[in-house]
Write an enzyme that holds these catalytic residues in place. Structure first.
Site, mmCIF file in Angstrom:
data_model
loop_
_atom_site.group_PDB
_atom_site.id
_atom_site.type_symbol
_atom_site.label_atom_id
_atom_site.label_comp_id
_atom_site.label_asym_id
_atom_site.label_seq_id
_atom_site.Cartn_x
_atom_site.Cartn_y
_atom_site.Cartn_z
ATOM 1 N N SER A 168 38.469 13.066 -11.855
ATOM 2 C CA SER A 168 39.571 12.258 -11.328
ATOM 3 C C SER A 168 39.676 12.335 -9.809
ATOM 4 O O SER A 168 40.599 12.930 -9.256
ATOM 5 C CB SER A 168 40.891 12.727 -11.965
ATOM 6 N N ALA A 170 37.135 7.705 -12.461
ATOM 7 C CA ALA A 170 38.254 6.760 -12.331
ATOM 8 C C ALA A 170 38.680 6.233 -13.691
ATOM 9 O O ALA A 170 39.763 6.535 -14.182
ATOM 10 C CB ALA A 170 37.862 5.611 -11.392
ATOM 11 N N ALA A 171 37.811 5.440 -14.327
ATOM 12 C CA ALA A 171 38.163 4.820 -15.603
ATOM 13 C C ALA A 171 38.430 5.859 -16.683
ATOM 14 O O ALA A 171 39.407 5.755 -17.440
ATOM 15 C CB ALA A 171 37.051 3.866 -16.039
ATOM 16 N N ASP A 204 32.604 1.246 -14.138
ATOM 17 C CA ASP A 204 31.373 0.740 -13.526
ATOM 18 C C ASP A 204 30.200 0.589 -14.489
ATOM 19 O O ASP A 204 29.180 0.010 -14.126
ATOM 20 C CB ASP A 204 30.937 1.657 -12.379
ATOM 21 N N VAL A 249 26.913 14.406 -21.991
ATOM 22 C CA VAL A 249 26.746 13.852 -23.332
ATOM 23 C C VAL A 249 25.381 13.193 -23.390
ATOM 24 O O VAL A 249 25.120 12.204 -22.692
ATOM 25 C CB VAL A 249 27.859 12.853 -23.669
ATOM 26 N N ASN A 294 40.076 1.418 -12.824
ATOM 27 C CA ASN A 294 41.378 1.935 -13.253
ATOM 28 C C ASN A 294 42.062 0.986 -14.229
ATOM 29 O O ASN A 294 42.637 1.421 -15.239
ATOM 30 C CB ASN A 294 42.265 2.185 -12.031
ATOM 31 N N ARG A 325 49.791 9.736 -23.047
ATOM 32 C CA ARG A 325 51.179 9.261 -23.000
ATOM 33 C C ARG A 325 51.528 8.441 -24.235
ATOM 34 O O ARG A 325 52.639 8.513 -24.751
ATOM 35 C CB ARG A 325 51.402 8.429 -21.731
ATOM 36 N N CYS A 373 35.852 6.154 -3.371
ATOM 37 C CA CYS A 373 36.009 5.148 -2.314
ATOM 38 C C CYS A 373 36.486 5.779 -1.007
ATOM 39 O O CYS A 373 36.310 5.195 0.067
ATOM 40 C CB CYS A 373 36.997 4.077 -2.746
#
Length: 449
Positions: free
Chosen positions: A38, A10-11, A282, A79, A304, A21, A42
């Site tokens: 992605s 999410a994040a 999280d 990582v 998000n 962008r 939930c």
């Protein structure tokens, strides 16, 4: 600029898209040990339930879509280490280990299921957690070949799975170590939640509270769940829903400051204690907007927003993430459960002088069809009159009332200020005087006395 992102659910995924962008010429890379990127974790209980048949509906953006945006995604790539002095990360995939340089690093490692210490828990093919796409696929497949499921834990995910299993014809046992289910609510609200859900029970499920699972009995598969009190539950599958813990190992090993909650400490810019390293989602803690204290409340909506904030700042802009209220909602068997801010118990423990009111009202005018009931509890500080939090259960209209109060909490409104609110009214949507206004008038009397 070379931006490396660790984690992409999410994040991390949000951060990658936002940076690209803002800085279209930058090199943006996502490294994740997951098999997907992605997606909406939930939504897993609703996939399991069968609200939609294809799990790919949970995928927000595919690897190919990221690639078209110029974002490189490396799946099954963990990582293992951050080399701060060299501004590099050590990546290990299925075949190789290699170093990757970065100018800015964003840690979005998320959280992992908290696994209780249960004898016989290892190497059982019918014991599941709910976190990744594969978890949902495996649970759904096992559900169709089972008659009974045991859920350990009665938080949001546990309640959502209870509904999923019952609606698919399974018998279910929910085991909760606390005295009450949904113990994040105040006690009287938790009791009402239990009563409402059990009113939908036709012998399909049971709650075992104040029980701790001590042992899984079975060789390759669990066939019996045993508790410390000696209860034995025959079952076909077990789902552990006892919470999650932040994935901070790589940050801690690199020397990043870990906060009082056990998650990564960040400022309002999502910066860690090390220059050019950000954290979001999280894995990091936040500031509570009512108490002002550091909290760790892992929610997809928060992840998000934090991912977007981290991206803007990593790209050279300025954006502040002020904090959270812990606003949440779920449903189980025709009962909506929602809350925001502090419970009365939390407010008292922090040092407020809380007063509260609890009322039950129709969610719309009583003569309308399908009228439902809402139980609303609102908490305020007796000395200042400031609103502190709220909880609501009942029909789907409960969520609407909590959403209204979240704005009041962000604005630090008092009971008097909110009582002058101009809320909408129409018979299909609310009573003439909304339960929120009723609650404020009742609170005014308590504060004045």
């Amino acid at each position: 600029m070379n931006i490396v992102i660790i984690g992409g659910v999410a994040a991390g995924a949000k951060a990658a898209s936002k940076i690209k962008r803002l800085l279209p010429d930058s090199k943006v890379s996502i490294y994740t040990d997951d098999t997907h990127v992605s997606y909406s974790s939930c939504g897993l209980p609703y996939y399991i339930e069968g609200n939609f048949k294809d799990y790919t509906a949970l995928l927000v953006r595919s690897v190919e879509e990221f690639n078209k945006l110029g974002i490189d995604v490396y799946l099954k790539s963990r990582v293992d280490k951050i080399l701060i002095e060299h501004k590099q990360v050590l990546v290990k995939d299925e075949n190789n280990a290699y170093l990757v340089p970065y100018d800015k690093l964003i840690i979005a490692t998320g959280a992992s299921p908290l696994i209780p210490n249960i004898s016989g828990i290892n190497c059982k093919n019918n014991v599941f957690t709910v976190r990744k796409i594969e978890d949902g696929i495996n649970i759904r497949e096992k559900m169709f070949n089972s008659n009974h499921a045991t859920i350990i834990g009665s938080g949001y995910i546990g309640m959502e799975l209870l509904e999923a299993f019952v609606k698919n014809g399974l018998k279910v046992t929910v085991i909760e170590k606390n005295e009450r289910i949904m113990s994040m609510f105040d006690d009287e609200i938790s009791d009402l939640i239990k009563n409402r859900i059990e009113s939908e029970n036709n012998g399909n499920f049971e709650f075992l509270t104040s029980e701790i699972v001590s042992e899984f009995i079975g060789e390759d598969s669990v066939h019996t769940v045993k508790t410390l009190s000696g209860k034995e539950i025959q079952t076909d599958m077990v789902v552990i829903c006892t919470g999650v813990k932040p994935n901070v190992e790589i940050a801690r090993d690199a020397g990043l400051e870990i906060g009082v909650t056990g998650a990564i400490k960040v400022n309002k810019l999502m910066q860690t204690s090390v220059p050019d390293i950000y954290a979001c989602g999280d894995c990091c803690e936040e500031r509570h907007l009512v108490s002002g204290r550091s909290v760790w409340i892992p929610l997809g909506s928060t992840a998000n927003k934090e991912g977007r904030c981290a991206a803007i700042n990593a790209a050279g802009g300025v954006e502040q993430f002020e904090g959270v209220l812990g606003s949440a909602v779920t449903r189980c068997l025709n009962t909506t459960m929602s809350m925001t801010g502090l419970t009365e118990r939390e407010a008292s423990n922090i040092g407020f002088n809380p007063v509260s009111v609890m009322l039950e009202k129709h969610d719309k005018v009583g003569y309308m069809p399908e009228v439902g009931e809402i139980v609303l509890k609102v908490v305020a500080d007796k000395i200042t009159g400031m609103l502190l939090g709220a909880q609501a259960i009942g029909s789907i209209g409960a969520d609407k009332r909590i959403n209204s109060l979240t704005s009041a909490l962000v604005a630090h409104m008092t009971v008097d200020e909110y009582s002058r609110n101009d809320l909408t009214y129409s018979p299909p949507y609310s009573p003439t005087i909304d339960p929120l206004i009723n609650a404020m008038l009742m609170l005014q009397s308590k504060i004045q006395n």
